[in-house]
Design a protein around this motif. Sequence first.
Motif, mmCIF file in Angstrom:
data_model
loop_
_atom_site.group_PDB
_atom_site.id
_atom_site.type_symbol
_atom_site.label_atom_id
_atom_site.label_comp_id
_atom_site.label_asym_id
_atom_site.label_seq_id
_atom_site.Cartn_x
_atom_site.Cartn_y
_atom_site.Cartn_z
ATOM 1 N N MET A 1 0.850 -1.200 0.000
ATOM 2 C CA MET A 1 0.000 0.000 0.000
ATOM 3 C C MET A 1 0.885 1.249 0.000
ATOM 4 O O MET A 1 1.824 1.354 0.790
ATOM 5 N N THR A 2 0.577 2.168 -0.893
ATOM 6 C CA THR A 2 1.377 3.376 -1.057
ATOM 7 C C THR A 2 0.512 4.604 -0.819
ATOM 8 O O THR A 2 -0.660 4.622 -1.199
ATOM 9 N N THR A 3 1.098 5.633 -0.217
ATOM 10 C CA THR A 3 0.390 6.888 0.029
ATOM 11 C C THR A 3 0.934 7.965 -0.912
ATOM 12 O O THR A 3 2.152 8.118 -1.056
ATOM 13 N N TYR A 4 0.000 8.699 -1.537
ATOM 14 C CA TYR A 4 0.370 9.758 -2.462
ATOM 15 C C TYR A 4 -0.263 11.075 -2.026
ATOM 16 O O TYR A 4 -1.345 11.089 -1.425
ATOM 17 N N LEU A 5 0.398 12.169 -2.386
ATOM 18 C CA LEU A 5 -0.174 13.497 -2.227
ATOM 19 C C LEU A 5 -0.554 14.029 -3.599
ATOM 20 O O LEU A 5 0.192 13.848 -4.566
#
Length: 214
Positions: A1-5
């Motif tokens: 799982m990756t978090t992006y802005l």
Amino acid sequence: MTTYLYTRFSPRNKAYPEQLAALRALVPDAEHFQDKVRGDVPPMERAAFSQLFSSLKSGDRVIIWWLTDFGHDFSQTLQVITSLLEKRVILQTACEPLEFEAESAHSQALLTLISGYGKVQTQRRLFAAEQGRKALKEKPELWKQRFSGRPANKEKHRQIATLLLEGETLQSVVERCDVSLSTVKRVKARLNEFDDEGCLRRRGKAHSSSGDAS
């Protein structure tokens, strides 16, 4: 799982540096995608957002400052959020703590609320357009006062006005009518008397590939 802005830069948003700093402080290691386009450009037509959307996988998280990063049109915002949820991506806002997640009752309630606002916005837009067309039809003297000049120009101005009242953006009218942006802006300014709801001001922005944003 990756978090992006994801952010949309606008030179008119003087608080943008502080908002971006707050987002980066929230998730320092998140990859940041930034668009520099006008707010009426659909997110799927923005270079950075399209790239982000293509790379998203189930379980990823996208953090934005607020829903207006997707645009001021509620229907457009709803479509983007729905597309993210269909990919089972979690959407989070930082301005006010909202979270959209697939198969969440809370998220469905928020989507229903946004959908309702979208319907009201569309109704007001259609009403404003109809009132504008009616006013121009019933008061031809007003048209003559505002659109003087050669007959060819008058007909072109009528075409421009009709498209604006139907909700077309400035850039779309420029392309469809083969006129300059300044001409479209002049016609739009003369229509303000028939736009009590302010719909032309909200939806009439043009966009360009040079990165001009508002």
